[in-house]
Design an enzyme around this catalytic site. Structure first.
Site, PDB file in Angstrom:
ATOM      1  CG  HIS A 137      -2.368  -0.931   1.064  1.00  0.00           C
ATOM      2  ND1 HIS A 137      -1.637  -2.257   0.196  1.00  0.00           N
ATOM      3  CD2 HIS A 137      -3.021  -0.388   1.528  1.00  0.00           C
ATOM      4  CE1 HIS A 137      -3.126  -2.338  -0.101  1.00  0.00           C
ATOM      5  NE2 HIS A 137      -4.452  -1.829   0.868  1.00  0.00           N
ATOM      6  CE  LYS A 563     -12.480   6.211   0.577  1.00  0.00           C
ATOM      7  NZ  LYS A 563     -14.094   6.563  -0.718  1.00  0.00           N
TER       8      LYS A 563
END
Ligand code: PGA
Length: 896
Positions: A137, A563
């Protein structure tokens, strides 16, 4: 007027190492950048320090920054970045990150004291699986060369600690440090080219080779002494690099083969070196010892007939093992090893066969009365390494988005004439169809059909996975993670794809060599997760399969749920889902293994792993846990042998405590607290959603006020920043979302919505009780507190100034600032602290030291962004922005 300290770059620190390294850096800047740059840097630094001490305003910082031309700006940013890097290094050496009670020895001691029998510990370890999973990532902004230089500084500092003046090669340590820091100064911090998957594989491989291969066997030897018995290899290594294709078109079957090949090569070379070294050591002669027949037989069958070793059976046996390992290297990697064998041998069919040979030698040494040679030592560690790492080194997961599976399965079914339009079916019809397909042995693939590109690519992956099993053994790939899982059919689709490659076999008790693992990552999906798993287990063939396997994994996603629903709701939903899932698993009698998909920043589930595992709800760890380790976290936790030891001890001890001596609250309290959290979470969710998804123009504000578009240009990973071309926040990947808020010092994903919800909760006494005695709530507040301390609404205001529409700017920033104030005030009132981090002096000092170095970087970044967005084409402007992003991330730590 700020004083100019001409001899230092770190006068406010009490940490002598930071002062020492800061001084060297100052000297290096003066020597290589010139007196003028040094003075400018020093001027801005002391102006910023004075402002943070409250003895000066911001004007002097501005004056200093304005005096920098573009070339100076780039050098200045590098200087501040290097200071932060060296300060991180000095703090890590002092073990700031170290937590009390975070070793297995301490955990076992605590368990014994609290009446947990040794058998319970041993039983647990016999069924445990603890796996840090390295992912690519993209949050590591530093080049590997910079990290390597930094590690060499750390090595030199260790020699200095030992009171030495000279390195083993005879250099003066002070001079060597100067040289090393001068190299750092002259090394380009930014990559020129973007990263490819192969680069990511190599980066991770370096950690596997230099850190995990030596550290894990060493830890096991230590734990064996603590436990008084030899536990199985319950702590292993995982990786996603080369297997995670969700949103990364560059991860192909070829990439998967490459990653596994490189891993195998690394493991085998490690074993070859180990066997070679043992061959030098074990010079035991038959005339001088009693060699058991098994060893003699191994020596006889080795093919080593060198007269000089004729009476040295261990050496002969090791020469045979070496030869077989060389043949294994050729068979698995297609290449000769670096030091080929002089004699021929047959490749080992499995790591078990290699282990068996090594155990013959260990037993031989023990029989021989040389128990001390056998129990542990280099041979013991080698045997342990083979048990942990096999020929695959790290278990590689596959990962893809459920939408892709749906399309691929749809095409397969259509071409086979089974179903013309799979996507039109409802969930019940899909399940019925997939079960029927999974139930019989006919395959769907037609080898002569021209499938679409996506289907060809996905089928090649499962095919490559099947080859990997044949080549490296079943441990090489055990899980197939399904992103955005939201239904039973999402898992059945993956089983069907696996079946096409022979990795799922139908039958009364079906067998799946690779487990389909759902990843639940939105608030809604987390809420539904328990019922989805219940429905999955209700399918008789699945229940039979899972029972035979003994456990099932479920992955939960921290960033996307954040999120989607904000910090508090995400954290609470994860807790809630884990508890509800644990009940479903308990009802069905299946062991649950949770896989935590978390990153470094708090908005992505970051924070102490030790605290996080211990704060898991009762009954949800059960000795089994996998956790992603990503980006900059990998260098921070596993960058050196010492830090890896600390961190692996920490996660293992936390898993032991969380399973056997959970330090949660009484059930009555838990019920009370949970009811309160349900209410608070509802409020926080509403507040967060209203701002992020319900405020007109919010997306516009976000894109203007943060460096999100500039971050997308950073060359820090092979994966594109967005899953699609859409500009919607829903489609943006969580990493750049969190990263850009951190750069602008707003850090909204770490706190927004919490203050309003806590402030609106009437029973303040209950909140205080939760903060006093509930590890879950403590961790939630503690992580938020760290984020609040790193955020800065004055600087954030400057970033908001980048938003052209004044009404929008004032409205959204007003909401953010009042939310921040609410979070700040409620945190202090609940915890009874006079100011942030009053109860955490180590972190307080660390952050305060950093802040004066970050503010000028933020101010510069804003100026450069303005010029960039106004269309100025000078390349140094974009370079300056990239450098500032790099420097701010380094100084903030865990911001990505
Ligand atoms: P993902 O990861 O974008 O691969 O789902 C999110 C994260 O780790 O923050």
């Amino acid at each position: 007027m700020a004083d100019i300290d001409t001899a230092s770059l770190a006068p406010i620190s009490q940490n002598p190492d930071i002062r020492y390294l800061g001084r060297i850096l100052g000297d290096v800047i003066r020597a290589y950048g010139g007196e003028k740059l040094f003075r400018q840097t020093e001027y801005i630094r002391s102006a910023s320090v004075d402002r943070h001490r409250g003895i000066a305003g911001a004007d002097e910082i501005d004056t200093g920054l304005e005096a920098l031309n573009l070339d100076d700006t780039l050098s200045f940013v590098r200087g501040f970045m290097l200071f932060s890097m060296l300060a991180n290094l000095a703090e890590d050496r002092q073990g700031v990150a170290q937590e009390n009670g975070a070793t297995v020895a301490e955990a076992v001691e605590r368990l014994r004291q609290n009446g947990v029998a040794d058998e319970a510990i041993n039983d647990l370890l016999a069924h445990s699986l603890i796996v840090p999973v390295l992912t690519a990532h993209p949050t590591e902004v530093r080049r590997k060369s910079m990290i390597d230089h930094k590690n060499r500084v750390a090595d030199l500092m260790k020699l200095r600690d030992a009171g030495l003046d000279e390195t083993p090669s005879g250099d003066r340590i002070d001079e060597a440090l100067h040289r090393q820091i001068a190299l750092l100064w002259q090394t380009r911090p930014l990559r020129r080219e973007r990263l490819f998957v192969a680069d990511e594989v190599e980066n991770a491989r370096a950690y596997m080779q230099d850190v995990f291969l030596p550290v894990l066997p060493m830890l096991y030897a230590r734990w064996e002494r603590v436990l008084g018995h030899r536990p199985p290899a319950f702590l292993r290594l995982g990786s996603w690099i080369g297997g995670d294709r969700d949103g990364n078109p560059f991860v192909t079957a070829e990439a998967l083969r490459h990653a596994l090949g490189r891993q195998a090569e690394t493991a085998l070379v490690h074993y070859l070196d180990g066997v070679h070294a043992l061959g030098q050591d074990l010079s035991i002669a038959t005339g001088l010892s009693n060699t058991p027949s098994a060893v003699l037989e191994l020596a006889e069958s080795s093919g080593d007939n060198a007269p000089s070793r004729a009476d040295e059976p261990y050496r002969r046996a090791l020469a045979g093992i070496y030869a077989r390992l060389c043949a294994t290297h050729v068979a698995l990697t297609g290449k000769q090893p670096p030091r080929p064998s002089a004699i021929d041998g047959e490749a080992y069919a499995s790591p078990g066969d290699l282990r068996r040979d090594l155990v013959v030698l260990a037993n031989g040494l023990a029989d021989n009365g040389a128990g001390i040679l056998a129990s542990g030592g280099a041979l013991g560690r080698l045997i342990r390494a083979v048990e942990i790492f096999g020929f695959h080194l790290a278990t590689l997961d596959l990962r893809q988005n459920s939408d892709v599976h749906e399309r691929v399965v749809g095409e397969l079914l259509k071409v086979a004439g089974v179903c013309p339009d799979y996507s039109a079916l409802d969930e019940a019809a899909r399940i019925a169809l997939l079960r029927a397909e999974l139930g019989h042995s006919r395959l769907l693939i037609n080898r002569w059909h021209d499938y679409g590109e996506e289907t060809v690519k996905e089928l090649a992956i499962v095919e490559a996975a099947a080859q990997a099993h044949a080549r490296y053994g079943p441990q090489s790939i055990t899980a197939y993670n399904i992103s955005k899982a939201e239904s039973v059919s999402d898992m059945l689709e993956v089983n069907l794809l696996l079946k096409e490659a022979g990795l799922y076999r139908p039958g009364a008790v079906p067998q799946a060599a690779i487990m389909a693992v759902p990843l639940f990552e939105t608030i809604g999906d987390l809420e539904n997760a328990p019922q989805i798993m219940r429905a999955y287990f209700a399918l008789p063939e699945i229940a039979a399969l899972v029972k035979a396997r003994g456990y099932q994994e479920v992955m939960v996603g921290y960033s996307d749920s954040n999120k989607d629903g904000g910090y508090l709701t995400s954290t609470w939903s994860l807790n809630h889902a884990s508890r509800a899932l644990a009940k479903v698993f308990a009802e069905t009698g299946i062991a649950m293994q949770l896989f935590h998909g978390r990153g470094g920043a708090v908005g992505r589930g970051g924070g102490s792993s030790f605290a996080a595992i211990r704060a898991q709800p009762r009954g949800t760890v059960q000795g089994r846990i996998r956790i992603t380790e990503q980006g900059e976290v990998i260098a921070a936790k596993y960058g050196t042998v010492e830090s890896a030891e600390l961190n692996l001890e920490a996660i293992t001890s936390a898993a032991l405590i969380a399973t056997l001596d959970h330090d949660g609250v009484s059930e009555a309290d838990e019920t009370r607290f949970a009811a309160a959290m349900d209410m608070i979470s509802r409020d926080a969710f509403r507040t967060y959603r209203d701002l992020v998804y319900g405020t007109e123009g919010f997306n516009q504000f976000f894109r203007a006020a943060t460096p999100i578009s500039e971050i997308a240009d950073l060359k820090i990973g092979s994966r594109p920043a967005s899953r699609s071309k859409s500009q919607r926040i829903e489609d943006l990947r969580a990493i750049p979302w969190v990263f850009s808020w951190a750069q602008a010092r707003i850090m909204l994903p770490g706190w927004y919505g919490v203050g309003q919800a806590l402030g609106g909760f009437a029973d303040k006494g209950l909140l205080a009780a939760m903060a006093q005695g509930w590890p879950f709530f403590q961790a939630l507040l503690g992580n938020m507190e760290m984020v609040l301390a790193k955020s800065d609404m004055t600087i954030a205001r400057h970033y908001a100034g980048l938003v052209p529409d004044e009404a929008l700017r004032e409205h959204v920033f007003g909401e953010i600032r009042s939310g921040w104030n609410a979070a700040h005030d409620s945190l202090l009132s609940i915890t009874g602290q006079p100011r942030l981090l009053a109860n955490n002096p180590a972190l307080d000092t660390s952050i305060r030291l950093r802040l004066p170095y970050i503010e000028p970087l933020n101010l510069l970044q804003i100026e450069l962004i303005k010029r960039h967005r106004a269309g100025e084409a000078d390349e140094r402007i974009s370079e300056g922005i990239q450098l500032s992003i790099n420097a701010i991330a380094t100084a903030l730590r865990n911001s990505g």
